[in-house]
Design a protein around this motif. Structure first.
Motif, PDB file in Angstrom:
ATOM      1  N   GLY A   1     -24.243  -5.605   2.929  1.00  0.00           N
ATOM      2  CA  GLY A   1     -24.811  -6.673   2.039  1.00  0.00           C
ATOM      3  C   GLY A   1     -23.979  -6.730   0.854  1.00  0.00           C
ATOM      4  O   GLY A   1     -24.122  -7.630  -0.054  1.00  0.00           O
ATOM      5  N   GLN A   2     -23.075  -5.895   0.763  1.00  0.00           N
ATOM      6  CA  GLN A   2     -21.991  -5.903  -0.382  1.00  0.00           C
ATOM      7  C   GLN A   2     -21.072  -7.081  -0.163  1.00  0.00           C
ATOM      8  O   GLN A   2     -20.717  -7.229   1.201  1.00  0.00           O
ATOM      9  N   HIS A   3     -20.659  -7.858  -0.783  1.00  0.00           N
ATOM     10  CA  HIS A   3     -19.726  -8.813  -0.711  1.00  0.00           C
ATOM     11  C   HIS A   3     -18.318  -8.601  -1.273  1.00  0.00           C
ATOM     12  O   HIS A   3     -17.861  -8.819  -2.141  1.00  0.00           O
ATOM     13  N   LEU A   4     -17.636  -7.546  -0.390  1.00  0.00           N
ATOM     14  CA  LEU A   4     -16.188  -7.073  -0.625  1.00  0.00           C
ATOM     15  C   LEU A   4     -15.574  -7.091   0.658  1.00  0.00           C
ATOM     16  O   LEU A   4     -16.131  -6.602   1.711  1.00  0.00           O
ATOM     17  N   GLN A   5     -14.293  -7.323   0.487  1.00  0.00           N
ATOM     18  CA  GLN A   5     -13.201  -7.035   1.760  1.00  0.00           C
ATOM     19  C   GLN A   5     -12.139  -6.579   1.083  1.00  0.00           C
ATOM     20  O   GLN A   5     -11.607  -6.852   0.120  1.00  0.00           O
ATOM     21  N   TYR A   6     -11.469  -5.471   1.745  1.00  0.00           N
ATOM     22  CA  TYR A   6     -10.514  -4.721   1.264  1.00  0.00           C
ATOM     23  C   TYR A   6      -9.348  -4.885   2.337  1.00  0.00           C
ATOM     24  O   TYR A   6      -9.515  -4.312   3.310  1.00  0.00           O
ATOM     25  N   ASN A   7      -8.151  -5.626   2.016  1.00  0.00           N
ATOM     26  CA  ASN A   7      -6.976  -5.421   2.961  1.00  0.00           C
ATOM     27  C   ASN A   7      -5.989  -4.800   2.427  1.00  0.00           C
ATOM     28  O   ASN A   7      -5.296  -4.842   1.274  1.00  0.00           O
ATOM     29  N   GLN A   8      -5.268  -3.747   3.218  1.00  0.00           N
ATOM     30  CA  GLN A   8      -4.174  -2.975   2.735  1.00  0.00           C
ATOM     31  C   GLN A   8      -3.054  -2.805   3.813  1.00  0.00           C
ATOM     32  O   GLN A   8      -3.548  -2.440   5.076  1.00  0.00           O
ATOM     33  N   THR A   9      -1.939  -3.179   3.613  1.00  0.00           N
ATOM     34  CA  THR A   9      -0.747  -3.189   4.621  1.00  0.00           C
ATOM     35  C   THR A   9      -0.078  -1.951   4.133  1.00  0.00           C
ATOM     36  O   THR A   9       0.102  -1.447   3.200  1.00  0.00           O
ATOM     37  N   VAL A  10      -0.067  -1.336   5.686  1.00  0.00           N
ATOM     38  CA  VAL A  10       0.648   0.027   5.272  1.00  0.00           C
ATOM     39  C   VAL A  10       1.976   0.116   4.891  1.00  0.00           C
ATOM     40  O   VAL A  10       2.827  -0.812   5.163  1.00  0.00           O
ATOM     41  N   GLY A  11       2.452   0.729   3.713  1.00  0.00           N
ATOM     42  CA  GLY A  11       3.491   0.864   3.030  1.00  0.00           C
ATOM     43  C   GLY A  11       3.857  -0.549   2.075  1.00  0.00           C
ATOM     44  O   GLY A  11       5.058  -0.521   1.509  1.00  0.00           O
ATOM     45  N   GLY A  12       2.749  -1.162   2.070  1.00  0.00           N
ATOM     46  CA  GLY A  12       2.980  -2.356   0.973  1.00  0.00           C
ATOM     47  C   GLY A  12       1.776  -2.727   0.336  1.00  0.00           C
ATOM     48  O   GLY A  12       1.118  -1.693  -0.061  1.00  0.00           O
TER      49      GLY A  12
ATOM     50  N   ALA B   1      -8.123  -8.748  -6.981  1.00  0.00           N
ATOM     51  CA  ALA B   1      -7.182  -7.772  -7.422  1.00  0.00           C
ATOM     52  C   ALA B   1      -6.050  -7.577  -6.338  1.00  0.00           C
ATOM     53  O   ALA B   1      -6.467  -7.582  -5.303  1.00  0.00           O
ATOM     54  N   VAL B   2      -4.937  -7.076  -6.852  1.00  0.00           N
ATOM     55  CA  VAL B   2      -3.766  -6.924  -6.004  1.00  0.00           C
ATOM     56  C   VAL B   2      -3.808  -5.276  -6.047  1.00  0.00           C
ATOM     57  O   VAL B   2      -3.718  -4.622  -7.137  1.00  0.00           O
ATOM     58  N   LEU B   3      -3.468  -4.624  -4.810  1.00  0.00           N
ATOM     59  CA  LEU B   3      -3.318  -3.189  -4.801  1.00  0.00           C
ATOM     60  C   LEU B   3      -2.161  -2.601  -4.274  1.00  0.00           C
ATOM     61  O   LEU B   3      -1.443  -3.493  -3.670  1.00  0.00           O
ATOM     62  N   LYS B   4      -1.811  -1.355  -4.486  1.00  0.00           N
ATOM     63  CA  LYS B   4      -0.512  -0.674  -3.943  1.00  0.00           C
ATOM     64  C   LYS B   4      -1.181   0.388  -3.143  1.00  0.00           C
ATOM     65  O   LYS B   4      -2.087   1.063  -3.735  1.00  0.00           O
ATOM     66  N   GLN B   5      -0.630   0.887  -2.030  1.00  0.00           N
ATOM     67  CA  GLN B   5      -1.141   2.063  -0.948  1.00  0.00           C
ATOM     68  C   GLN B   5      -0.811   3.304  -1.902  1.00  0.00           C
ATOM     69  O   GLN B   5       0.389   3.363  -2.364  1.00  0.00           O
ATOM     70  N   THR B   6      -1.788   4.049  -1.734  1.00  0.00           N
ATOM     71  CA  THR B   6      -1.629   5.499  -2.562  1.00  0.00           C
ATOM     72  C   THR B   6      -1.612   6.620  -1.364  1.00  0.00           C
ATOM     73  O   THR B   6      -0.914   7.391  -1.519  1.00  0.00           O
ATOM     74  N   SER B   7      -2.234   6.267  -0.159  1.00  0.00           N
ATOM     75  CA  SER B   7      -2.235   7.356   0.878  1.00  0.00           C
ATOM     76  C   SER B   7      -2.656   6.817   2.173  1.00  0.00           C
ATOM     77  O   SER B   7      -3.206   5.930   2.300  1.00  0.00           O
ATOM     78  N   LEU B   8      -2.360   7.330   2.925  1.00  0.00           N
ATOM     79  CA  LEU B   8      -2.509   7.127   4.548  1.00  0.00           C
ATOM     80  C   LEU B   8      -2.692   8.335   5.543  1.00  0.00           C
ATOM     81  O   LEU B   8      -2.057   9.253   5.497  1.00  0.00           O
ATOM     82  N   SER B   9      -3.977   8.106   6.110  1.00  0.00           N
ATOM     83  CA  SER B   9      -3.928   9.328   7.275  1.00  0.00           C
ATOM     84  C   SER B   9      -4.198   8.459   8.574  1.00  0.00           C
ATOM     85  O   SER B   9      -4.086   7.340   8.748  1.00  0.00           O
ATOM     86  N   ALA B  10      -4.376   9.396   9.667  1.00  0.00           N
ATOM     87  CA  ALA B  10      -4.898   8.790  11.001  1.00  0.00           C
ATOM     88  C   ALA B  10      -6.227   8.036  10.713  1.00  0.00           C
ATOM     89  O   ALA B  10      -6.448   6.868  11.586  1.00  0.00           O
ATOM     90  N   THR B  11      -6.948   8.426  10.024  1.00  0.00           N
ATOM     91  CA  THR B  11      -8.337   7.681   9.897  1.00  0.00           C
ATOM     92  C   THR B  11      -8.485   6.958   8.313  1.00  0.00           C
ATOM     93  O   THR B  11      -9.824   6.186   8.687  1.00  0.00           O
ATOM     94  N   ALA B  12      -7.778   7.001   7.408  1.00  0.00           N
ATOM     95  CA  ALA B  12      -8.229   6.295   6.240  1.00  0.00           C
ATOM     96  C   ALA B  12      -7.121   5.711   5.622  1.00  0.00           C
ATOM     97  O   ALA B  12      -5.796   6.450   5.654  1.00  0.00           O
TER      98      ALA B  12
END
Length: 128
Positions: free
Chosen positions: A30-41, A62-73
């Motif tokens: 029901g929340q109206h949000l989508q987050y797209n994040q390119t690995v390393g970008g 908003a524009v974001l920059k990646q801060t962390s990455l794991s196998a699941t998040a």
């Protein structure tokens, strides 16, 4: 001339991100949000209204920059958000594929070691 500049920019962006995976997390509760994040970008946060201003699409908020990455998040911070001494982000948005969630992380500027994470929404998380 504008078309040529636009096409040149598209070619450059496509060439630099063609091999990078993109995580797409869209709230399904029901929340109206989508987050797209390119690995390393970069990443983009989309919001949309319930009245169908543009049915089925979101508005880039908003524009974001990646801060962390794991196998699941994967996590990112909004470009221009404040940082803690040493450069760590004050706030982050995270998509977790294993849990099917979008969460918000926050670090206190007074006690930066204490990271708090709260659920924003249940989400469908895919990696393309």
């Amino acid at each position: 001339m504008r078309k040529l500049i636009f096409l040149s920019a598209c070619v450059v962006l496509c060439a630099t991100s063609a091999d990078a995976a993109t995580w797409i997390a869209r709230c399904n509760d029901g929340q109206h949000l989508q987050y797209n994040q390119t690995v390393g970008g970069g990443g983009i946060l989309y919001l949309w209204t319930t009245d169908g201003v543009i049915p089925g699409t979101g508005t880039q908020m908003a524009v974001l920059k990646q801060t962390s990455l794991s196998a699941t998040a994967i996590c990112g911070t909004v470009t221009g958000n404040p940082t803690l001494p040493g450069g760590a982000p004050l706030t982050q948005l995270c998509a977790n594929k294993a849990k099917g969630t979008i969460t918000i992380k926050w670090q206190s500027p007074i006690a930066p070691a204490a990271i708090k994470e709260g659920l924003f929404c249940k989400a469908n998380v895919t990696i393309n």
